[in-house]
Design an enzyme around this catalytic site. Structure first.
Site, PDB file in Angstrom:
ATOM      1  N   GLY A   1      -5.826  68.710  94.089  1.00 50.34           N
ATOM      2  CA  GLY A   1      -5.329  69.814  94.916  1.00 50.34           C
ATOM      3  C   GLY A   1      -3.841  70.060  94.828  1.00 50.34           C
TER       4      GLY A   1
ATOM      5  N   HIS B   1      -5.830  77.761  84.013  1.00 50.11           N
ATOM      6  CA  HIS B   1      -6.320  76.879  82.956  1.00 50.11           C
ATOM      7  C   HIS B   1      -5.114  76.192  82.304  1.00 50.11           C
ATOM      8  CE1 HIS B   1      -9.054  75.329  79.949  1.00 50.11           C
ATOM      9  NE2 HIS B   1      -8.115  75.606  79.056  1.00 50.11           N
TER      10      HIS B   1
ATOM     11  N   GLU C   1       1.895  75.298  85.700  1.00 50.63           N
ATOM     12  CA  GLU C   1       0.850  75.658  86.672  1.00 50.63           C
ATOM     13  C   GLU C   1       1.375  75.949  88.074  1.00 50.63           C
ATOM     14  OE1 GLU C   1      -2.830  73.415  86.589  1.00 50.63           O
ATOM     15  OE2 GLU C   1      -2.156  72.413  84.785  1.00 50.63           O
TER      16      GLU C   1
HETATM   17  C1  GRF Z   1      -5.218  71.555  86.816  1.00 52.16           C
HETATM   18  O1  GRF Z   1      -4.657  71.072  85.638  1.00 52.16           O
HETATM   19  C2  GRF Z   1      -5.924  72.859  86.564  1.00 52.16           C
HETATM   20  O2  GRF Z   1      -5.285  73.669  85.643  1.00 52.16           O
HETATM   21  C3  GRF Z   1      -7.220  72.358  85.997  1.00 52.16           C
HETATM   22  O3  GRF Z   1      -7.537  71.236  86.787  1.00 52.16           O
HETATM   23  C4  GRF Z   1      -6.343  70.650  87.288  1.00 52.16           C
HETATM   24  C5  GRF Z   1      -6.465  70.595  88.781  1.00 52.16           C
HETATM   25  O4  GRF Z   1      -5.421  69.911  89.377  1.00 52.16           O
HETATM   26  N1  GRF Z   1      -8.189  73.422  85.922  1.00 52.16           N
HETATM   27  P1  GRF Z   1      -5.198  69.953  90.947  1.00 52.16           P
HETATM   28  O5  GRF Z   1      -6.519  69.651  91.623  1.00 52.16           O
HETATM   29  O6  GRF Z   1      -4.684  71.315  91.327  1.00 52.16           O
HETATM   30  O7  GRF Z   1      -4.188  68.864  91.226  1.00 52.16           O
END
Ligand code: GRF
Length: 207
Positions: free
Chosen positions: A12, A110, A181
């Site tokens: 998360g 992604h 991200e």
């Molecule tokens: C992230 O790297 C996202 O891009 C991928 O899964 C991971 C999730 O991380 N789809 P988090 O749960 O937000 O820490």
């Protein structure tokens, strides 16, 4: 006010980035209606609860078959009635009926530069393992709208991240999160909330 539901499966940290950005005013005009996890033990659910956000769990494992789950999940989403569904590390395939009902209103993050290192089998740490295996020098992250395909919908934004010597999948995953991200996803939500995005013929334009 843009109403969003965030779907999560694990740590998360992307959810955290969204909540922090709302608190700091980097995302404006946005309210999180609920956080949904397919995994009751997800740290993401704890983060939501700590933030006083309505959180719920819905798992394919609690249903006799995939179609029954798909129907129940879609109905739940329709009941919550968000403007946008945000997939922040959600590991469950989105039901086709949900894609249809929320057409161009589901956003996914992604951890690679689509169309590289995406599609079936490319999720979580596996993406970064395959990036390092291939020896590419640049990776990154992509935010896109979800369509019926796997990681194939209209691209909203991308951000490159350099590979460094000595990278392991874990180190690279962390750098992609920090440098791409956690920045891209809040920005995309803010752009949507403030009417800066337009989709025409499968392409996203920023006003
Ligand atoms: C992230 O790297 C996202 O891009 C991928 O899964 C991971 C999730 O991380 N789809 P988090 O749960 O937000 O820490």
């Amino acid at each position: 006010m843009l109403k969003i539901v965030v779907c999560v499966s694990g740590g998360g940290t992307n959810l955290q980035a969204i909540m922090d950005a709302i608190d700091a005013g980097r995302i404006t005009n946005t309210e999180i209606l609920a956080v949904i996890s397919n995994n009751a033990g997800a740290k993401a659910l704890e983060r939501a609860r700590d933030h006083g956000i309505h959180s719920l769990c819905i798992s394919p494992k609690s249903y006799p078959d995939r179609e029954t789950f798909n129907q129940a999940f879609t109905e739940q989403m329709v009941e919550l009635a968000p403007d946008i569904v945000v997939l922040a590390g959600f590991l469950v395939r989105i039901p086709p009926q949900m894609v249809h009902t929320f057409s161009n209103r589901i956003v996914n993050i992604h951890p690679s530069l689509i169309p590289s290192f995406c599609g079936v089998g490319y999720y979580g740490l596996k993406v970064h393992e395959k990036v390092l295996e291939r020896g590419v020098k640049v990776t990154g992250a992509t935010v896109h709208f979800v369509n019926e395909g796997m990681d194939e919908g209209p691209i909203i934004a991308q951000k490159p991240v350099m590979i460094e010597q000595g990278d392991t999948p874990e180190i690279l995953q962390r750098r992609v999160m920090e440098q791409a991200e956690w920045i891209l996803l809040p920005q995309a939500i803010d752009d949507i909330a403030n009417g800066r995005l337009e989709i025409r013929e499968g392409y996203v334009y920023k006003r």
